[in-house]
Design a protein around this motif. Structure first.
Motif, mmCIF file in Angstrom:
data_model
loop_
_atom_site.group_PDB
_atom_site.id
_atom_site.type_symbol
_atom_site.label_atom_id
_atom_site.label_comp_id
_atom_site.label_asym_id
_atom_site.label_seq_id
_atom_site.Cartn_x
_atom_site.Cartn_y
_atom_site.Cartn_z
ATOM 1 N N PHE A 71 1.123 -0.973 0.043
ATOM 2 C CA PHE A 71 0.438 -0.224 0.223
ATOM 3 C C PHE A 71 0.827 1.092 0.062
ATOM 4 C CE2 PHE A 71 -1.567 3.434 2.096
ATOM 5 C CZ PHE A 71 -2.776 3.504 1.608
ATOM 6 N N PHE A 72 2.017 0.987 0.629
ATOM 7 C CA PHE A 72 3.111 2.395 0.854
ATOM 8 C C PHE A 72 3.937 2.416 -0.173
ATOM 9 C CE2 PHE A 72 1.683 2.285 5.688
ATOM 10 C CZ PHE A 72 1.377 3.390 5.709
ATOM 11 N N ILE A 73 3.856 1.740 -0.885
ATOM 12 C CA ILE A 73 4.647 1.866 -2.508
ATOM 13 C C ILE A 73 3.535 2.274 -3.256
ATOM 14 C CG2 ILE A 73 5.165 0.167 -4.390
ATOM 15 C CD1 ILE A 73 7.188 -1.346 -2.390
ATOM 16 N N PHE A 74 2.269 2.225 -3.387
ATOM 17 C CA PHE A 74 1.133 2.247 -3.546
ATOM 18 C C PHE A 74 0.867 3.978 -3.789
ATOM 19 C CE2 PHE A 74 -3.247 3.447 -4.597
ATOM 20 C CZ PHE A 74 -2.836 3.110 -6.181
ATOM 21 N N PHE A 75 1.184 4.176 -2.732
ATOM 22 C CA PHE A 75 1.151 5.382 -1.705
ATOM 23 C C PHE A 75 2.098 6.326 -2.554
ATOM 24 C CE2 PHE A 75 0.979 8.817 0.895
ATOM 25 C CZ PHE A 75 -0.352 9.784 1.218
ATOM 26 N N PHE A 76 3.406 5.934 -2.857
ATOM 27 C CA PHE A 76 4.268 6.287 -3.519
ATOM 28 C C PHE A 76 4.053 7.531 -4.419
ATOM 29 C CE2 PHE A 76 6.481 5.688 0.150
ATOM 30 C CZ PHE A 76 7.727 6.409 0.091
ATOM 31 N N MET A 77 4.223 6.504 -5.684
ATOM 32 C CA MET A 77 4.015 6.651 -7.053
ATOM 33 C C MET A 77 2.129 7.351 -7.191
ATOM 34 S SD MET A 77 3.936 2.283 -7.783
ATOM 35 C CE MET A 77 4.875 2.058 -7.484
ATOM 36 N N TRP A 78 1.031 7.088 -6.161
ATOM 37 C CA TRP A 78 0.666 7.814 -6.442
ATOM 38 C C TRP A 78 -0.005 9.571 -5.756
ATOM 39 C CZ3 TRP A 78 -4.070 7.161 -2.206
ATOM 40 C CH2 TRP A 78 -5.171 7.639 -2.216
ATOM 41 N N VAL A 79 1.123 9.683 -4.974
ATOM 42 C CA VAL A 79 1.771 10.806 -4.934
ATOM 43 C C VAL A 79 2.865 11.578 -5.803
ATOM 44 C CG1 VAL A 79 3.384 11.993 -3.486
ATOM 45 C CG2 VAL A 79 1.385 10.491 -2.741
ATOM 46 N N ARG A 80 3.588 10.564 -6.705
ATOM 47 C CA ARG A 80 4.605 11.125 -7.853
ATOM 48 C C ARG A 80 3.954 11.484 -8.896
ATOM 49 N NH1 ARG A 80 9.161 8.137 -10.393
ATOM 50 N NH2 ARG A 80 9.519 9.516 -11.840
ATOM 51 N N TRP A 81 2.646 11.142 -9.334
ATOM 52 C CA TRP A 81 1.778 10.943 -10.518
ATOM 53 C C TRP A 81 0.753 12.292 -10.097
ATOM 54 C CZ3 TRP A 81 4.159 10.156 -13.951
ATOM 55 C CH2 TRP A 81 5.733 9.408 -14.435
ATOM 56 N N THR A 82 0.686 12.512 -8.897
ATOM 57 C CA THR A 82 -0.155 13.759 -8.487
ATOM 58 C C THR A 82 0.367 14.751 -8.276
ATOM 59 O OG1 THR A 82 -1.717 12.034 -7.583
ATOM 60 C CG2 THR A 82 -2.133 14.821 -6.719
ATOM 61 N N LEU A 83 1.252 15.081 -7.580
ATOM 62 C CA LEU A 83 1.731 16.591 -6.727
ATOM 63 C C LEU A 83 3.259 16.828 -8.100
ATOM 64 C CD1 LEU A 83 2.473 16.095 -2.979
ATOM 65 C CD2 LEU A 83 0.200 17.230 -5.075
ATOM 66 N N PRO A 84 3.156 18.063 -8.164
ATOM 67 C CA PRO A 84 4.538 18.494 -8.688
ATOM 68 C C PRO A 84 5.932 18.835 -7.752
ATOM 69 C CG PRO A 84 2.664 20.468 -9.092
ATOM 70 C CD PRO A 84 2.222 19.062 -8.135
ATOM 71 N N ARG A 85 6.548 19.229 -8.729
ATOM 72 C CA ARG A 85 7.756 18.704 -7.890
ATOM 73 C C ARG A 85 7.886 20.599 -6.761
ATOM 74 N NH1 ARG A 85 11.155 18.287 -11.901
ATOM 75 N NH2 ARG A 85 11.684 16.132 -11.750
ATOM 76 N N PHE A 86 8.443 20.687 -5.436
ATOM 77 C CA PHE A 86 8.529 21.765 -5.257
ATOM 78 C C PHE A 86 9.896 22.423 -5.424
ATOM 79 C CE2 PHE A 86 6.522 20.113 -1.496
ATOM 80 C CZ PHE A 86 5.438 20.937 -0.906
ATOM 81 N N ARG A 87 9.379 23.790 -5.345
ATOM 82 C CA ARG A 87 10.923 24.695 -5.909
ATOM 83 C C ARG A 87 11.883 24.240 -4.860
ATOM 84 N NH1 ARG A 87 8.042 30.131 -6.437
ATOM 85 N NH2 ARG A 87 8.812 30.077 -4.394
ATOM 86 N N TYR A 88 13.065 25.155 -4.841
ATOM 87 C CA TYR A 88 14.036 24.917 -3.736
ATOM 88 C C TYR A 88 13.822 25.510 -2.505
ATOM 89 C CZ TYR A 88 17.950 22.483 -2.326
ATOM 90 O OH TYR A 88 19.565 21.416 -1.178
ATOM 91 N N ASP A 89 13.672 26.632 -3.047
ATOM 92 C CA ASP A 89 13.380 27.325 -1.140
ATOM 93 C C ASP A 89 12.151 27.179 -0.743
ATOM 94 O OD1 ASP A 89 11.553 28.455 -3.248
ATOM 95 O OD2 ASP A 89 11.833 30.216 -2.495
ATOM 96 N N GLN A 90 11.224 26.543 -1.300
ATOM 97 C CA GLN A 90 10.111 25.889 -1.151
ATOM 98 C C GLN A 90 10.855 24.173 0.353
ATOM 99 O OE1 GLN A 90 7.490 25.502 -3.878
ATOM 100 N NE2 GLN A 90 6.656 27.095 -3.975
ATOM 101 N N LEU A 91 11.131 23.604 -0.689
ATOM 102 C CA LEU A 91 11.487 22.694 -0.004
ATOM 103 C C LEU A 91 12.316 22.855 1.361
ATOM 104 C CD1 LEU A 91 12.514 19.095 -1.095
ATOM 105 C CD2 LEU A 91 14.757 20.582 -1.153
ATOM 106 N N MET A 92 13.050 23.646 1.192
ATOM 107 C CA MET A 92 14.378 24.265 2.533
ATOM 108 C C MET A 92 12.720 24.253 3.440
ATOM 109 S SD MET A 92 16.641 22.739 2.726
ATOM 110 C CE MET A 92 17.842 22.068 2.034
ATOM 111 N N ASN A 93 12.082 25.377 3.101
ATOM 112 C CA ASN A 93 11.211 26.076 3.839
ATOM 113 C C ASN A 93 10.684 25.530 4.698
ATOM 114 O OD1 ASN A 93 11.782 28.884 3.898
ATOM 115 N ND2 ASN A 93 10.542 29.074 2.103
#
Lengths: 384, 187
Positions: free
Chosen positions: A305-327
């Motif tokens: 389920f969690f592997i699926f969740f990882f994939m599910w999130v991957r194909w849903t969300l766009p990438r963060f910007r680097y400053d957003q990631l660090m914030n």
């Protein structure tokens, strides 16, 4: 340790090793299938039934491609990079308890690579070593984009490891042990699963797991739009294959760790009833082994389920910007996890098990209030 | 110009706490993708399933015969003149005595070749033909070729077979490439 125990133990270790590899292999297939289904496509379905032979075909392709080492690259480091990545990825599954125990000829052998009393520390240590694979590879490529990717990976992993560690400290405080097996044993009944006692910690840990695996939305180290291919730009053939494979193994291991830490590992509701019924009808040894097997299957269901969740999130969300990631890492997750540790401490002091729900409730109330007070956005039609 | 009513104006207003937490928006997004996960896929499994491409699809060329089975082509050369890719070439010959049941006109094409690497399937040859001799069938593709000597199609592969007549009467014709029997008729 006598010979029978040794043999059973080695079989367990080999099986865990093999299962890790096979799951990582089929994760690549599953990833493409999931991506396809979420984008209204079918995904690979030509190689074998349902495209099940696709990973084999991909591996064959990887092996037969030209194994290229750039002339300006540091040759040995260039080779060591992917080796380190896959080595560390494979090492971390050793301490995860995959099941209760196997009884055979009066011996009781836990279904686990090694039972060490600092299990979670070991996982952490090996996972932080994993960044060396990326860093060494990116450095040895002698390419600025690879190096930038590697630096991003290193700084991102370091930033998120802190929040991850702090999220786990709350669990360690509640369990009083670093051993993964005793953490699992502490979640015997359904409502004491750590996801119910530590909801905030779970969300923080999950987010950090995404960041540690370099998965979307935190896959900045291999951000194609900015860095060509990130740290593996210069890699080809099976060296590249190792990097990609290590990513999937990491995904499997973090799913296993999440299930173990927060979702009760091999426990499931009414486990004792099932165990008693099986031992009652099939005898002490067979019944116990069968109950262990069911527990293992349950754990693997959680992992999948969690592997699926990882994939599910991957194909849903766009990438963060680097400053957003660090914030997000430094300004939100770390303060929140420290708060979580403090509140959990108070909860332990006054014997309130579900204390960290307080933070969740306060946050939800604050969020609802702030969005209620915010000026309504008027949707204006686009002017011509 | 407004193309759809789904466009939203972007705003730079400060985000509320709920928006800063990302989680509600993430949950929304996850709900959308999982909905698509279980939706029916519109994919057609191409080599196994072929869909009907319509009555005006331009596929394999055919040199028609008339009702009595005589070749209609009179080798006037208008098709090769019309061809923008210069794919068609022919050699004309005079009909001999006793060949009246083979060729309808007094002049016929002894050689008629279409270079399928050049052909762009524009259908201008079909439009140019004054004798209704050349057609691009709507129900058959030119098969994939792998060798250069398979590329040039001569009369052996172009002339209509009497047991496999091609008719396209109106726009309501329906025959999928998987069911060639539907296009066979005795006209």
């Amino acid at each position: 340790m006598n010979l029978t125990e040794l043999i059973i133990k080695s079989i367990i270790i080999l099986v865990i090793f093999g299962v890790t590899l096979v799951i990582a292999m089929y994760s690549t297939w599953a990833e493409r299938k999931v991506a396809g289904f979420m984008q209204d496509r079918l995904g690979p379905n030509r190689a074998g039934p349902f495209g099940l032979l696709q990973p084999l075909a991909d591996a064959g392709k990887m092996f037969f491609k030209e194994d290229f080492i750039p002339s300006q690259a540091n040759k040995w480091l260039f080779i060591i990079g992917p080796c380190l990545a896959i080595l560390t990825a494979l090492m971390s599954s050793a301490v995860i308890p995959f099941g209760d125990s196997i009884r055979y000829e009066g011996l009781t052998i836990p279904v686990q690579g090694v039972e060490i009393n600092i299990g979670i520390l070991y996982v952490f240590g090996v996972v932080s070593l994993g960044v060396y694979g990326i860093m060494v590879g990116g450095w040895a490529s002698n390419n600025k984009f690879s190096l930038l990717g590697a630096i991003r990976a290193a700084s991102q992993n370091i930033s998120y490891e802190i929040a991850m560690g702090l999220a786990i400290i709350a669990i360690l405080m509640m369990t009083g042990s670093l051993s993964l097996r005793s953490i699992v044993a502490g979640q015997e009944s359904f409502l004491t699963w750590n996801v119910f006692t530590q909801p905030l910690g779970f969300i923080i840990f999950l987010t950090c797991a995404f960041a540690e695996c370099n998965r979307t939305p935190f896959d900045l180290p291999e951000c194609e739009t900015e860095l060509v291919g990130g740290y593996h730009t210069e890699y080809s053939s099976m060296k590249l294959g190792f990097y990609l494979f290590a990513e999937y193994i990491n995904m499997f291991v973090s799913s296993a760790v999440i299930s173990t830490l927060y979702f009760g590992g091999y426990h499931y509701p009414f486990m004792n009833t099932v165990h008693n019924a099986l031992t009652g009808s099939l005898g002490e040894v067979t019944g116990h082994n069968l109950a262990t097997l069911i527990g293992m299957l349950v754990l693997f269901a959680k992992i999948f389920f969690f592997i699926f969740f990882f994939m599910w999130v991957r194909w849903t969300l766009p990438r963060f910007r680097y400053d957003q990631l660090m914030n997000l890492g430094w300004k939100s997750l770390i303060p929140l996890s420290i708060l979580n540790v403090v509140v959990t401490g108070f909860g332990l002091l006054y014997d309130i098990e579900y204390a960290s729900w307080l933070i969740v409730i306060v946050m939800v109330v604050l969020a609802v209030m702030s969005s209620a007070r915010a000026p309504k956005r008027v949707v204006q039609p686009q002017r011509s | 110009m407004q193309l759809t009513n789904r466009s939203k104006q972007v705003s730079n207003k400060e985000m509320t706490l709920a928006e800063k937490m990302y989680l509600p928006a993430i949950a929304q997004g996850l709900a959308i993708t999982i909905k698509h996960f279980f939706q029916k896929k519109p994919t057609i499994q191409y080599p196994e399933v072929k869909r009907y491409l319509g009555p005006i699809f331009r596929g394999h060329h055919v040199l028609k015969r008339d009702e009595e089975g005589r070749e209609r082509c009179t080798a006037c050369g208008l098709c090769s003149l019309a061809c923008p890719a210069e794919a068609i070439s022919m050699v004309a010959a005079e009909r001999k005595k006793g060949e009246e049941n083979l060729y309808r006109e007094e002049k016929y094409a002894a050689v008629y070749e279409i270079n399928m690497l050049r052909c762009i399937f524009c259908g201008l040859c079909e439009e140019a033909c004054p004798k209704q001799a050349v057609y691009l069938r709507h129900d058959r593709f030119v098969p994939v070729f792998t060798e250069r000597d398979q590329v040039i199609y001569g009369k052996d592969r172009l002339v209509e077979q009497l047991d496999d007549r091609y008719v396209r009467t109106g726009s309501e014709v329906r025959a999928t490439p998987t069911e060639p029997t539907l296009s066979r008729s005795a006209t």
